[in-house]
Motif scaffolding. Structure first.
Motif, PDB file in Angstrom:
ATOM      1  N   GLY A  15       0.826  -1.203   0.000  1.00 18.55           N
ATOM      2  CA  GLY A  15       0.000   0.000   0.000  1.00 18.55           C
ATOM      3  C   GLY A  15       0.859   1.251   0.000  1.00 18.55           C
ATOM      4  O   GLY A  15       1.621   1.483   0.936  1.00 18.55           O
ATOM      5  N   ALA A  16       0.744   2.047  -1.081  1.00 19.26           N
ATOM      6  CA  ALA A  16       1.490   3.318  -1.154  1.00 19.26           C
ATOM      7  C   ALA A  16       0.546   4.475  -0.873  1.00 19.26           C
ATOM      8  O   ALA A  16       0.377   5.387  -1.675  1.00 19.26           O
ATOM      9  CB  ALA A  16       2.155   3.471  -2.516  1.00 19.26           C
ATOM     10  N   ALA A  40      -3.021   0.343  -7.147  1.00 21.18           N
ATOM     11  CA  ALA A  40      -3.554   1.355  -8.076  1.00 21.18           C
ATOM     12  C   ALA A  40      -2.477   1.805  -9.063  1.00 21.18           C
ATOM     13  O   ALA A  40      -1.305   1.455  -8.934  1.00 21.18           O
ATOM     14  CB  ALA A  40      -4.079   2.544  -7.286  1.00 21.18           C
ATOM     15  N   LYS A  46      -5.856   8.661  -1.956  1.00 23.00           N
ATOM     16  CA  LYS A  46      -6.742   9.325  -0.973  1.00 23.00           C
ATOM     17  C   LYS A  46      -6.171  10.669  -0.545  1.00 23.00           C
ATOM     18  O   LYS A  46      -6.908  11.585  -0.217  1.00 23.00           O
ATOM     19  CB  LYS A  46      -6.973   8.426   0.240  1.00 23.00           C
ATOM     20  N   SER A  50      -8.191  14.318  -0.686  1.00 23.09           N
ATOM     21  CA  SER A  50      -8.520  14.732   0.686  1.00 23.09           C
ATOM     22  C   SER A  50      -8.618  16.244   0.811  1.00 23.09           C
ATOM     23  O   SER A  50      -8.026  16.987   0.021  1.00 23.09           O
ATOM     24  CB  SER A  50      -7.452  14.207   1.654  1.00 23.09           C
ATOM     25  N   GLY A 135      -0.844  -5.258  -7.220  1.00 21.63           N
ATOM     26  CA  GLY A 135      -1.655  -5.632  -6.055  1.00 21.63           C
ATOM     27  C   GLY A 135      -1.161  -6.938  -5.455  1.00 21.63           C
ATOM     28  O   GLY A 135      -0.947  -7.921  -6.174  1.00 21.63           O
ATOM     29  N   GLU A 341     -15.436   8.596   5.288  1.00 22.91           N
ATOM     30  CA  GLU A 341     -14.035   9.022   5.127  1.00 22.91           C
ATOM     31  C   GLU A 341     -13.079   8.014   5.730  1.00 22.91           C
ATOM     32  O   GLU A 341     -11.919   7.960   5.353  1.00 22.91           O
ATOM     33  CB  GLU A 341     -13.813  10.391   5.777  1.00 22.91           C
ATOM     34  N   ILE A 368      -0.205  -0.901   9.822  1.00 21.52           N
ATOM     35  CA  ILE A 368      -0.175   0.549  10.111  1.00 21.52           C
ATOM     36  C   ILE A 368      -1.358   1.256   9.443  1.00 21.52           C
ATOM     37  O   ILE A 368      -2.029   0.684   8.589  1.00 21.52           O
ATOM     38  CB  ILE A 368       1.155   1.199   9.634  1.00 21.52           C
ATOM     39  N   GLY A 369      -1.579   2.503   9.837  1.00 23.26           N
ATOM     40  CA  GLY A 369      -2.583   3.353   9.187  1.00 23.26           C
ATOM     41  C   GLY A 369      -4.002   2.904   9.474  1.00 23.26           C
ATOM     42  O   GLY A 369      -4.308   2.351  10.535  1.00 23.26           O
ATOM     43  N   PHE A 383      -4.737  11.448   8.993  1.00 25.92           N
ATOM     44  CA  PHE A 383      -3.417  11.463   8.351  1.00 25.92           C
ATOM     45  C   PHE A 383      -2.312  11.443   9.409  1.00 25.92           C
ATOM     46  O   PHE A 383      -1.301  10.771   9.240  1.00 25.92           O
ATOM     47  CB  PHE A 383      -3.257  12.655   7.409  1.00 25.92           C
ATOM     48  N   ALA A 386      -1.696   8.029  10.265  1.00 24.27           N
ATOM     49  CA  ALA A 386      -0.963   7.347   9.184  1.00 24.27           C
ATOM     50  C   ALA A 386       0.524   7.696   9.257  1.00 24.27           C
ATOM     51  O   ALA A 386       1.390   6.816   9.183  1.00 24.27           O
ATOM     52  CB  ALA A 386      -1.549   7.737   7.827  1.00 24.27           C
TER      53      ALA A 386
HETATM   54  P1  FDA Z   1      -4.888   4.487   2.269  1.00 22.86           P
HETATM   55  O1  FDA Z   1      -6.245   3.946   2.012  1.00 22.86           O
HETATM   56  O2  FDA Z   1      -4.652   5.920   2.052  1.00 22.86           O
HETATM   57  O3  FDA Z   1      -3.823   3.691   1.397  1.00 22.86           O
HETATM   58  C1  FDA Z   1      -3.884   2.311   1.215  1.00 22.86           C
HETATM   59  C2  FDA Z   1      -3.247   1.978  -0.105  1.00 22.86           C
HETATM   60  O4  FDA Z   1      -3.139   0.567  -0.220  1.00 22.86           O
HETATM   61  C3  FDA Z   1      -4.083   2.447  -1.286  1.00 22.86           C
HETATM   62  O5  FDA Z   1      -3.249   3.182  -2.155  1.00 22.86           O
HETATM   63  C4  FDA Z   1      -4.574   1.157  -1.928  1.00 22.86           C
HETATM   64  O6  FDA Z   1      -4.710   1.253  -3.329  1.00 22.86           O
HETATM   65  C5  FDA Z   1      -3.454   0.184  -1.562  1.00 22.86           C
HETATM   66  N1  FDA Z   1      -3.839  -1.222  -1.531  1.00 22.86           N
HETATM   67  C6  FDA Z   1      -4.978  -1.778  -1.046  1.00 22.86           C
HETATM   68  N2  FDA Z   1      -4.938  -3.110  -1.186  1.00 22.86           N
HETATM   69  C7  FDA Z   1      -3.751  -3.420  -1.774  1.00 22.86           C
HETATM   70  C8  FDA Z   1      -3.124  -4.631  -2.168  1.00 22.86           C
HETATM   71  N3  FDA Z   1      -3.735  -5.810  -2.003  1.00 22.86           N
HETATM   72  N4  FDA Z   1      -1.906  -4.568  -2.748  1.00 22.86           N
HETATM   73  C9  FDA Z   1      -1.278  -3.379  -2.929  1.00 22.86           C
HETATM   74  N5  FDA Z   1      -1.834  -2.194  -2.593  1.00 22.86           N
HETATM   75  C10 FDA Z   1      -3.046  -2.209  -1.986  1.00 22.86           C
HETATM   76  N6  FDA Z   1      -7.874  12.340   6.632  1.00 22.86           N
HETATM   77  C11 FDA Z   1      -7.283  13.456   7.114  1.00 22.86           C
HETATM   78  O7  FDA Z   1      -6.552  13.369   8.097  1.00 22.86           O
HETATM   79  N7  FDA Z   1      -7.463  14.660   6.488  1.00 22.86           N
HETATM   80  C12 FDA Z   1      -8.250  14.801   5.383  1.00 22.86           C
HETATM   81  O8  FDA Z   1      -8.341  15.888   4.800  1.00 22.86           O
HETATM   82  C13 FDA Z   1      -8.935  13.643   4.912  1.00 22.86           C
HETATM   83  N8  FDA Z   1      -9.792  13.739   3.869  1.00 22.86           N
HETATM   84  C14 FDA Z   1     -10.403  12.606   3.373  1.00 22.86           C
HETATM   85  C15 FDA Z   1     -11.277  12.713   2.297  1.00 22.86           C
HETATM   86  C16 FDA Z   1     -11.871  11.583   1.787  1.00 22.86           C
HETATM   87  C17 FDA Z   1     -12.870  11.711   0.662  1.00 22.86           C
HETATM   88  C18 FDA Z   1     -11.564  10.314   2.336  1.00 22.86           C
HETATM   89  C19 FDA Z   1     -12.163   9.065   1.779  1.00 22.86           C
HETATM   90  C20 FDA Z   1     -10.695  10.206   3.409  1.00 22.86           C
HETATM   91  C21 FDA Z   1     -10.112  11.349   3.948  1.00 22.86           C
HETATM   92  N9  FDA Z   1      -9.265  11.278   5.050  1.00 22.86           N
HETATM   93  C22 FDA Z   1      -8.683  12.412   5.535  1.00 22.86           C
HETATM   94  C23 FDA Z   1      -8.886   9.978   5.650  1.00 22.86           C
HETATM   95  C24 FDA Z   1      -7.526   9.555   5.092  1.00 22.86           C
HETATM   96  O9  FDA Z   1      -7.580   9.603   3.675  1.00 22.86           O
HETATM   97  C25 FDA Z   1      -7.152   8.144   5.548  1.00 22.86           C
HETATM   98  O10 FDA Z   1      -7.223   8.079   6.945  1.00 22.86           O
HETATM   99  C26 FDA Z   1      -5.736   7.806   5.109  1.00 22.86           C
HETATM  100  O11 FDA Z   1      -5.665   7.888   3.700  1.00 22.86           O
HETATM  101  C27 FDA Z   1      -5.337   6.408   5.552  1.00 22.86           C
HETATM  102  O12 FDA Z   1      -4.049   6.160   5.056  1.00 22.86           O
HETATM  103  P2  FDA Z   1      -3.526   4.683   4.812  1.00 22.86           P
HETATM  104  O13 FDA Z   1      -2.195   4.848   4.186  1.00 22.86           O
HETATM  105  O14 FDA Z   1      -3.660   3.873   6.023  1.00 22.86           O
HETATM  106  O15 FDA Z   1      -4.550   4.054   3.771  1.00 22.86           O
END
Ligand code: FDA
Length: 397
Positions: A15-16, A40, A46, A50, A135, A341, A368-369, A383, A386
Protein backbone atom coordinates in the motif's frame (compact mmCIF):
# COMPACT_ATOMS: atom_id res chain seq x y z
CA UNK A 1 14.81 -1.21 -10.25
CA UNK A 2 13.70 -4.11 -12.42
CA UNK A 3 10.28 -5.46 -11.50
CA UNK A 4 11.57 -9.02 -11.52
CA UNK A 5 11.86 -9.79 -7.86
CA UNK A 6 14.65 -12.32 -7.66
CA UNK A 7 16.35 -10.67 -4.67
CA UNK A 8 15.22 -10.86 -1.04
CA UNK A 9 13.94 -7.51 0.26
CA UNK A 10 14.38 -6.39 3.84
CA UNK A 11 10.96 -4.73 3.92
CA UNK A 12 7.98 -5.00 1.60
CA UNK A 13 5.19 -2.52 2.31
CA UNK A 14 1.77 -3.25 0.89
CA UNK A 15 0.00 0.00 0.00
CA UNK A 16 1.49 3.32 -1.15
CA UNK A 17 -0.90 5.54 0.78
CA UNK A 18 0.04 7.96 3.54
CA UNK A 19 1.09 5.29 6.05
CA UNK A 20 2.92 3.06 3.57
CA UNK A 21 5.01 5.84 2.04
CA UNK A 22 5.95 7.30 5.42
CA UNK A 23 7.03 3.83 6.54
CA UNK A 24 9.05 3.37 3.33
CA UNK A 25 10.91 6.66 3.86
CA UNK A 26 11.91 5.73 7.40
CA UNK A 27 12.91 2.13 6.63
CA UNK A 28 14.87 3.38 3.59
CA UNK A 29 16.67 5.94 5.78
CA UNK A 30 17.89 3.06 7.92
CA UNK A 31 19.50 1.53 4.84
CA UNK A 32 16.89 -1.21 4.50
CA UNK A 33 16.18 -2.55 1.02
CA UNK A 34 12.54 -1.49 0.65
CA UNK A 35 9.82 -2.19 -1.91
CA UNK A 36 6.32 -0.66 -1.80
CA UNK A 37 3.61 -2.52 -3.70
CA UNK A 38 0.63 -0.44 -4.83
CA UNK A 39 -2.45 -1.93 -6.46
CA UNK A 40 -3.55 1.36 -8.08
CA UNK A 41 -1.95 3.10 -11.04
CA UNK A 42 -0.55 5.85 -8.83
CA UNK A 43 0.41 6.47 -5.22
CA UNK A 44 -1.52 8.32 -2.52
CA UNK A 45 -4.93 8.44 -4.19
CA UNK A 46 -6.74 9.33 -0.97
CA UNK A 47 -4.23 12.07 -0.23
CA UNK A 48 -5.04 13.58 -3.63
CA UNK A 49 -8.80 13.78 -2.99
CA UNK A 50 -8.52 14.73 0.69
CA UNK A 51 -9.45 18.09 2.16
CA UNK A 52 -11.26 19.11 -1.03
CA UNK A 53 -7.98 18.66 -2.99
CA UNK A 54 -5.89 20.61 -0.47
CA UNK A 55 -5.22 17.78 2.02
CA UNK A 56 -5.86 18.52 5.67
CA UNK A 57 -2.53 16.84 6.43
CA UNK A 58 -2.46 17.15 10.22
CA UNK A 59 -3.95 18.95 13.17
CA UNK A 60 -2.02 21.27 15.48
CA UNK A 61 -3.91 19.78 18.43
CA UNK A 62 -3.40 16.10 17.63
CA UNK A 63 -3.45 14.21 20.93
CA UNK A 64 -4.51 10.71 21.99
CA UNK A 65 -7.97 11.89 23.12
CA UNK A 66 -8.84 12.70 19.49
CA UNK A 67 -8.74 9.02 18.49
CA UNK A 68 -11.16 6.09 18.91
CA UNK A 69 -10.04 2.53 19.49
CA UNK A 70 -10.99 -0.40 21.69
CA UNK A 71 -7.78 0.53 23.52
CA UNK A 72 -7.64 4.31 23.69
CA UNK A 73 -4.08 4.24 25.06
CA UNK A 74 -2.68 2.33 22.08
CA UNK A 75 -2.05 5.36 19.85
CA UNK A 76 -0.04 7.25 22.49
CA UNK A 77 3.36 5.76 21.75
CA UNK A 78 3.29 6.32 17.98
CA UNK A 79 1.85 9.83 18.34
CA UNK A 80 4.67 10.64 20.74
CA UNK A 81 7.40 9.13 18.54
CA UNK A 82 6.29 11.17 15.50
CA UNK A 83 4.23 14.24 16.30
CA UNK A 84 2.31 16.75 14.21
CA UNK A 85 5.27 19.11 14.69
CA UNK A 86 7.56 16.52 13.09
CA UNK A 87 5.26 16.30 10.07
CA UNK A 88 4.91 20.09 9.84
CA UNK A 89 8.74 20.31 9.80
CA UNK A 90 8.82 17.84 6.91
CA UNK A 91 6.24 19.92 4.99
CA UNK A 92 8.25 23.09 5.65
CA UNK A 93 11.52 21.41 4.60
CA UNK A 94 9.85 20.71 1.24
CA UNK A 95 8.74 24.38 1.00
CA UNK A 96 5.05 23.51 0.92
CA UNK A 97 2.99 26.53 1.96
CA UNK A 98 0.10 25.80 4.30
CA UNK A 99 -2.50 27.47 6.47
CA UNK A 100 -4.77 26.74 9.40
CA UNK A 101 -8.38 26.65 8.22
CA UNK A 102 -10.03 26.26 11.64
CA UNK A 103 -9.65 24.27 14.87
CA UNK A 104 -5.96 23.54 14.24
CA UNK A 105 -6.64 21.92 10.83
CA UNK A 106 -3.65 22.46 8.51
CA UNK A 107 -4.18 22.47 4.73
CA UNK A 108 -1.84 23.02 1.75
CA UNK A 109 -2.23 26.50 0.24
CA UNK A 110 -1.74 24.90 -3.17
CA UNK A 111 -2.67 21.30 -3.84
CA UNK A 112 -2.71 17.91 -2.14
CA UNK A 113 -0.41 16.67 -4.91
CA UNK A 114 2.40 18.59 -3.15
CA UNK A 115 2.12 16.07 -0.31
CA UNK A 116 2.26 13.00 -2.60
CA UNK A 117 5.19 14.55 -4.49
CA UNK A 118 6.98 15.19 -1.21
CA UNK A 119 6.51 11.55 -0.14
CA UNK A 120 7.55 10.16 -3.53
CA UNK A 121 10.67 12.35 -3.59
CA UNK A 122 11.59 11.34 -0.04
CA UNK A 123 11.16 7.64 -1.00
CA UNK A 124 13.35 8.14 -4.07
CA UNK A 125 16.04 9.90 -1.99
CA UNK A 126 16.50 6.78 0.12
CA UNK A 127 16.19 4.29 -2.77
CA UNK A 128 12.76 2.94 -1.91
CA UNK A 129 11.26 1.18 -4.94
CA UNK A 130 7.54 1.76 -5.60
CA UNK A 131 5.73 -0.61 -7.96
CA UNK A 132 2.29 0.63 -9.00
CA UNK A 133 -0.28 -1.64 -10.68
CA UNK A 134 1.08 -4.34 -8.36
CA UNK A 135 -1.66 -5.63 -6.05
CA UNK A 136 -0.56 -8.18 -3.47
CA UNK A 137 -2.74 -11.29 -3.43
CA UNK A 138 -1.42 -13.22 -0.44
CA UNK A 139 1.18 -13.09 2.32
CA UNK A 140 2.65 -16.35 3.63
CA UNK A 141 5.37 -17.14 6.14
CA UNK A 142 8.12 -19.39 4.84
CA UNK A 143 10.71 -20.20 7.49
CA UNK A 144 12.22 -16.90 8.65
CA UNK A 145 10.96 -15.08 5.54
CA UNK A 146 7.63 -13.94 4.08
CA UNK A 147 6.43 -14.66 0.57
CA UNK A 148 4.07 -12.24 -1.12
CA UNK A 149 2.29 -13.24 -4.28
CA UNK A 150 1.64 -10.51 -6.82
CA UNK A 151 0.04 -11.91 -9.96
CA UNK A 152 2.36 -14.66 -11.08
CA UNK A 153 5.40 -13.33 -9.17
CA UNK A 154 6.46 -14.25 -5.67
CA UNK A 155 8.38 -11.63 -3.70
CA UNK A 156 10.48 -12.65 -0.71
CA UNK A 157 11.12 -10.37 2.25
CA UNK A 158 12.32 -10.37 5.85
CA UNK A 159 9.56 -8.02 7.08
CA UNK A 160 6.19 -7.12 5.65
CA UNK A 161 4.16 -4.04 6.51
CA UNK A 162 0.45 -4.04 5.75
CA UNK A 163 -0.56 -0.46 4.85
CA UNK A 164 -3.48 -1.29 2.57
CA UNK A 165 -6.04 0.87 4.40
CA UNK A 166 -9.65 0.16 5.39
CA UNK A 167 -12.94 -0.30 3.56
CA UNK A 168 -13.97 3.32 2.93
CA UNK A 169 -14.60 4.35 -0.69
CA UNK A 170 -14.60 0.96 -2.46
CA UNK A 171 -14.81 2.66 -5.84
CA UNK A 172 -11.23 3.86 -5.20
CA UNK A 173 -10.15 0.27 -4.60
CA UNK A 174 -10.56 0.08 -0.81
CA UNK A 175 -10.72 -3.57 0.19
CA UNK A 176 -10.36 -6.04 3.05
CA UNK A 177 -6.81 -7.17 2.22
CA UNK A 178 -5.45 -6.17 5.66
CA UNK A 179 -8.20 -8.10 7.43
CA UNK A 180 -7.57 -11.19 5.28
CA UNK A 181 -3.87 -11.11 6.14
CA UNK A 182 -4.77 -10.67 9.82
CA UNK A 183 -7.08 -13.71 9.63
CA UNK A 184 -4.40 -15.78 7.89
CA UNK A 185 -2.05 -15.06 10.83
CA UNK A 186 -4.80 -15.70 13.38
CA UNK A 187 -5.05 -12.05 14.50
CA UNK A 188 -8.31 -10.65 15.92
CA UNK A 189 -10.29 -7.82 14.35
CA UNK A 190 -12.28 -5.07 16.00
CA UNK A 191 -15.43 -5.23 13.85
CA UNK A 192 -15.07 -2.61 11.10
CA UNK A 193 -17.83 -0.08 10.43
CA UNK A 194 -18.07 3.17 8.43
CA UNK A 195 -16.89 6.31 10.27
CA UNK A 196 -16.99 10.04 9.48
CA UNK A 197 -20.06 9.32 7.39
CA UNK A 198 -23.43 11.04 6.70
CA UNK A 199 -26.39 9.49 8.55
CA UNK A 200 -29.77 8.69 6.98
CA UNK A 201 -33.29 9.49 8.25
CA UNK A 202 -35.96 6.97 9.06
CA UNK A 203 -39.26 7.59 7.22
CA UNK A 204 -40.80 9.72 10.01
CA UNK A 205 -37.87 12.19 10.00
CA UNK A 206 -37.59 12.03 6.21
CA UNK A 207 -41.17 13.41 6.07
CA UNK A 208 -40.60 15.86 8.90
CA UNK A 209 -37.46 17.39 7.41
CA UNK A 210 -38.40 17.12 3.73
CA UNK A 211 -37.37 20.19 1.71
CA UNK A 212 -34.54 21.17 4.06
CA UNK A 213 -31.71 19.80 1.87
CA UNK A 214 -28.96 22.42 1.80
CA UNK A 215 -29.97 24.11 5.09
CA UNK A 216 -27.17 24.24 7.68
CA UNK A 217 -26.86 25.22 11.33
CA UNK A 218 -24.15 25.56 13.97
CA UNK A 219 -25.13 22.93 16.55
CA UNK A 220 -23.99 20.99 19.56
CA UNK A 221 -24.51 17.31 18.87
CA UNK A 222 -24.43 14.44 21.35
CA UNK A 223 -24.44 10.67 21.20
CA UNK A 224 -23.75 8.54 24.27
CA UNK A 225 -21.30 10.62 26.30
CA UNK A 226 -19.60 12.35 23.38
CA UNK A 227 -20.51 15.73 21.94
CA UNK A 228 -19.21 18.05 19.27
CA UNK A 229 -19.84 21.71 18.43
CA UNK A 230 -19.77 21.97 14.63
CA UNK A 231 -21.86 22.64 11.55
CA UNK A 232 -24.74 20.35 10.54
CA UNK A 233 -26.15 20.08 7.04
CA UNK A 234 -29.52 18.65 5.95
CA UNK A 235 -29.26 16.44 2.84
CA UNK A 236 -31.89 14.74 0.66
CA UNK A 237 -31.47 11.51 2.61
CA UNK A 238 -30.52 12.63 6.11
CA UNK A 239 -27.82 14.64 7.87
CA UNK A 240 -24.23 15.50 7.05
CA UNK A 241 -21.70 18.26 7.73
CA UNK A 242 -18.78 18.13 10.18
CA UNK A 243 -21.01 17.74 13.28
CA UNK A 244 -22.65 14.61 11.89
CA UNK A 245 -19.42 13.15 10.46
CA UNK A 246 -17.79 13.53 13.87
CA UNK A 247 -20.64 11.97 15.85
CA UNK A 248 -21.15 9.18 13.28
CA UNK A 249 -17.93 7.48 14.45
CA UNK A 250 -19.45 7.16 17.93
CA UNK A 251 -22.95 6.20 16.79
CA UNK A 252 -24.25 2.63 16.47
CA UNK A 253 -27.42 1.45 14.76
CA UNK A 254 -30.45 1.81 17.04
CA UNK A 255 -29.01 4.72 19.03
CA UNK A 256 -30.38 8.27 19.03
CA UNK A 257 -28.44 11.48 18.55
CA UNK A 258 -29.44 14.68 20.34
CA UNK A 259 -29.06 18.07 18.69
CA UNK A 260 -29.02 21.51 20.30
CA UNK A 261 -29.78 23.99 17.52
CA UNK A 262 -29.11 27.01 19.77
CA UNK A 263 -26.00 26.00 21.72
CA UNK A 264 -25.07 29.54 22.73
CA UNK A 265 -28.48 30.46 24.07
CA UNK A 266 -30.27 29.62 27.33
CA UNK A 267 -33.50 29.72 25.32
CA UNK A 268 -35.89 29.18 28.18
CA UNK A 269 -34.57 32.17 30.18
CA UNK A 270 -34.31 34.26 27.03
CA UNK A 271 -37.96 33.62 26.10
CA UNK A 272 -39.13 34.35 29.64
CA UNK A 273 -37.27 37.63 29.54
CA UNK A 274 -38.83 38.50 26.17
CA UNK A 275 -42.28 37.61 27.49
CA UNK A 276 -41.76 40.34 30.07
CA UNK A 277 -40.12 42.93 27.79
CA UNK A 278 -41.87 42.28 24.43
CA UNK A 279 -45.18 40.52 25.11
CA UNK A 280 -46.34 41.08 21.52
CA UNK A 281 -43.31 39.34 19.95
CA UNK A 282 -43.98 36.22 17.81
CA UNK A 283 -41.91 33.10 18.37
CA UNK A 284 -41.03 32.58 14.67
CA UNK A 285 -39.81 36.16 14.42
CA UNK A 286 -37.67 35.79 17.54
CA UNK A 287 -36.08 32.57 16.34
CA UNK A 288 -35.41 33.88 12.83
CA UNK A 289 -32.62 35.96 14.39
CA UNK A 290 -30.75 32.71 15.08
CA UNK A 291 -31.91 30.02 12.64
CA UNK A 292 -32.64 29.55 8.93
CA UNK A 293 -36.30 30.46 8.43
CA UNK A 294 -37.09 27.14 6.67
CA UNK A 295 -35.86 25.22 9.69
CA UNK A 296 -37.94 26.96 12.39
CA UNK A 297 -41.43 25.52 11.61
CA UNK A 298 -39.95 22.03 11.14
CA UNK A 299 -38.42 22.12 14.62
CA UNK A 300 -41.36 23.82 16.34
CA UNK A 301 -43.98 21.50 14.81
CA UNK A 302 -47.40 22.41 16.24
CA UNK A 303 -45.76 24.97 18.56
CA UNK A 304 -45.32 27.21 15.53
CA UNK A 305 -48.86 28.47 16.06
CA UNK A 306 -48.41 29.53 19.72
CA UNK A 307 -49.79 32.99 20.45
CA UNK A 308 -47.57 36.00 21.07
CA UNK A 309 -44.96 35.65 23.83
CA UNK A 310 -47.06 37.50 26.43
CA UNK A 311 -49.57 34.65 26.40
CA UNK A 312 -47.08 31.77 26.67
CA UNK A 313 -47.10 29.80 29.92
CA UNK A 314 -43.86 28.56 31.50
CA UNK A 315 -44.82 25.10 30.31
CA UNK A 316 -45.15 26.20 26.68
CA UNK A 317 -41.85 28.07 26.87
CA UNK A 318 -40.25 24.88 28.23
CA UNK A 319 -41.65 22.91 25.30
CA UNK A 320 -40.41 25.47 22.76
CA UNK A 321 -36.93 25.36 24.30
CA UNK A 322 -36.88 21.56 24.22
CA UNK A 323 -38.05 21.47 20.58
CA UNK A 324 -34.96 23.43 19.58
CA UNK A 325 -32.38 22.37 22.13
CA UNK A 326 -33.09 18.66 22.60
CA UNK A 327 -33.96 17.38 19.17
CA UNK A 328 -33.78 13.60 19.20
CA UNK A 329 -33.15 11.81 15.93
CA UNK A 330 -32.74 8.07 15.50
CA UNK A 331 -31.00 7.53 12.15
CA UNK A 332 -31.90 4.32 10.36
CA UNK A 333 -28.37 3.90 9.03
CA UNK A 334 -25.49 5.69 7.37
CA UNK A 335 -24.42 6.30 3.79
CA UNK A 336 -21.99 3.41 4.34
CA UNK A 337 -18.46 2.86 3.07
CA UNK A 338 -19.46 4.53 -0.21
CA UNK A 339 -19.30 7.92 1.56
CA UNK A 340 -17.34 7.16 4.75
CA UNK A 341 -14.04 9.02 5.13
CA UNK A 342 -12.66 6.28 7.35
CA UNK A 343 -13.24 2.79 8.72
CA UNK A 344 -13.72 2.54 12.47
CA UNK A 345 -12.28 -0.74 13.80
CA UNK A 346 -9.74 -2.94 12.03
CA UNK A 347 -6.83 -5.09 13.15
CA UNK A 348 -7.16 -5.29 16.93
CA UNK A 349 -4.64 -3.29 18.92
CA UNK A 350 -4.43 -6.28 21.31
CA UNK A 351 -2.50 -8.05 18.59
CA UNK A 352 0.09 -5.33 17.98
CA UNK A 353 2.95 -3.70 19.85
CA UNK A 354 2.06 -0.02 20.31
CA UNK A 355 5.77 0.84 20.22
CA UNK A 356 6.56 -0.84 16.88
CA UNK A 357 3.20 -1.86 15.27
CA UNK A 358 4.56 -5.40 14.92
CA UNK A 359 2.15 -8.32 15.37
CA UNK A 360 2.96 -10.03 18.68
CA UNK A 361 2.11 -13.48 17.29
CA UNK A 362 3.92 -12.99 13.98
CA UNK A 363 7.34 -11.34 14.29
CA UNK A 364 8.24 -9.45 11.11
CA UNK A 365 4.59 -8.65 10.24
CA UNK A 366 3.42 -5.06 10.84
CA UNK A 367 0.09 -3.25 10.41
CA UNK A 368 -0.17 0.55 10.11
CA UNK A 369 -2.58 3.35 9.19
CA UNK A 370 -6.29 2.88 8.67
CA UNK A 371 -5.97 -0.93 8.64
CA UNK A 372 -5.53 -0.76 12.43
CA UNK A 373 -8.29 -0.17 15.00
CA UNK A 374 -7.32 3.48 15.56
CA UNK A 375 -9.58 6.15 14.06
CA UNK A 376 -9.12 9.88 14.32
CA UNK A 377 -11.70 12.62 14.60
CA UNK A 378 -12.39 14.73 11.52
CA UNK A 379 -9.75 17.41 10.96
CA UNK A 380 -6.38 15.98 9.90
CA UNK A 381 -6.12 13.42 12.71
CA UNK A 382 -6.39 10.39 10.43
CA UNK A 383 -3.42 11.46 8.35
CA UNK A 384 -1.47 12.13 11.55
CA UNK A 385 -2.18 8.55 12.61
CA UNK A 386 -0.96 7.35 9.18
CA UNK A 387 2.27 9.40 9.49
CA UNK A 388 2.91 8.38 13.13
CA UNK A 389 2.17 4.65 12.76
CA UNK A 390 4.08 4.56 9.45
CA UNK A 391 7.08 6.31 11.00
CA UNK A 392 7.13 3.90 13.93
CA UNK A 393 6.98 0.73 11.82
CA UNK A 394 9.70 2.24 9.61
CA UNK A 395 12.06 2.32 12.63
CA UNK A 396 11.69 -1.39 13.33
CA UNK A 397 10.69 -3.27 10.13
P1 FDA B 1 -4.89 4.49 2.27
O1 FDA B 1 -6.24 3.95 2.01
O2 FDA B 1 -4.65 5.92 2.05
O3 FDA B 1 -3.82 3.69 1.40
C1 FDA B 1 -3.88 2.31 1.21
C2 FDA B 1 -3.25 1.98 -0.10
O4 FDA B 1 -3.14 0.57 -0.22
C3 FDA B 1 -4.08 2.45 -1.29
O5 FDA B 1 -3.25 3.18 -2.15
C4 FDA B 1 -4.57 1.16 -1.93
O6 FDA B 1 -4.71 1.25 -3.33
C5 FDA B 1 -3.45 0.18 -1.56
N1 FDA B 1 -3.84 -1.22 -1.53
C6 FDA B 1 -4.98 -1.78 -1.05
N2 FDA B 1 -4.94 -3.11 -1.19
C7 FDA B 1 -3.75 -3.42 -1.77
C8 FDA B 1 -3.12 -4.63 -2.17
N3 FDA B 1 -3.74 -5.81 -2.00
N4 FDA B 1 -1.91 -4.57 -2.75
C9 FDA B 1 -1.28 -3.38 -2.93
N5 FDA B 1 -1.83 -2.19 -2.59
C10 FDA B 1 -3.05 -2.21 -1.99
N6 FDA B 1 -7.87 12.34 6.63
C11 FDA B 1 -7.28 13.46 7.11
O7 FDA B 1 -6.55 13.37 8.10
N7 FDA B 1 -7.46 14.66 6.49
C12 FDA B 1 -8.25 14.80 5.38
O8 FDA B 1 -8.34 15.89 4.80
C13 FDA B 1 -8.93 13.64 4.91
N8 FDA B 1 -9.79 13.74 3.87
C14 FDA B 1 -10.40 12.61 3.37
C15 FDA B 1 -11.28 12.71 2.30
C16 FDA B 1 -11.87 11.58 1.79
C17 FDA B 1 -12.87 11.71 0.66
C18 FDA B 1 -11.56 10.31 2.34
C19 FDA B 1 -12.16 9.07 1.78
C20 FDA B 1 -10.69 10.21 3.41
C21 FDA B 1 -10.11 11.35 3.95
N9 FDA B 1 -9.27 11.28 5.05
C22 FDA B 1 -8.68 12.41 5.54
C23 FDA B 1 -8.89 9.98 5.65
C24 FDA B 1 -7.53 9.55 5.09
O9 FDA B 1 -7.58 9.60 3.68
C25 FDA B 1 -7.15 8.14 5.55
O10 FDA B 1 -7.22 8.08 6.94
C26 FDA B 1 -5.74 7.81 5.11
O11 FDA B 1 -5.66 7.89 3.70
C27 FDA B 1 -5.34 6.41 5.55
O12 FDA B 1 -4.05 6.16 5.06
P2 FDA B 1 -3.53 4.68 4.81
O13 FDA B 1 -2.19 4.85 4.19
O14 FDA B 1 -3.66 3.87 6.02
O15 FDA B 1 -4.55 4.05 3.77
Amino acid sequence: MSRTASQVFDVVIIGAGAAGMMCGIEAGRRGRRVLILEKARKTGQKILISGGGRCNFTNMFAAPDRFLSQNRHFCKSALRQFTQTDFIRMVEAHSIAYHEKKLGQLFCDGSASQITEMLETACEDVNVAIWCDAGADKVKKKGELFEISVGNQVITTRSVVIASGGLSIPKMGANDFAYRVAAAFDLELATPRPGLVPLTFEMKDMKRFADLAGVSADVDIRCNKTHFRENLLFTHRGLSGPAILQISSFWQLGQSIFIDFLPDLDLESHLKELRRRQPKAQIVKILSEYLASRLIPKLLGTLVSVPEMGNCSDQVIGKIAASLKQVEITPNGSEGYRKAEVTVGGVSTNELSSKTMEAKKAPGLYFIGEAVDVTGFLGGYNFQWAWSSGYVAGQYA
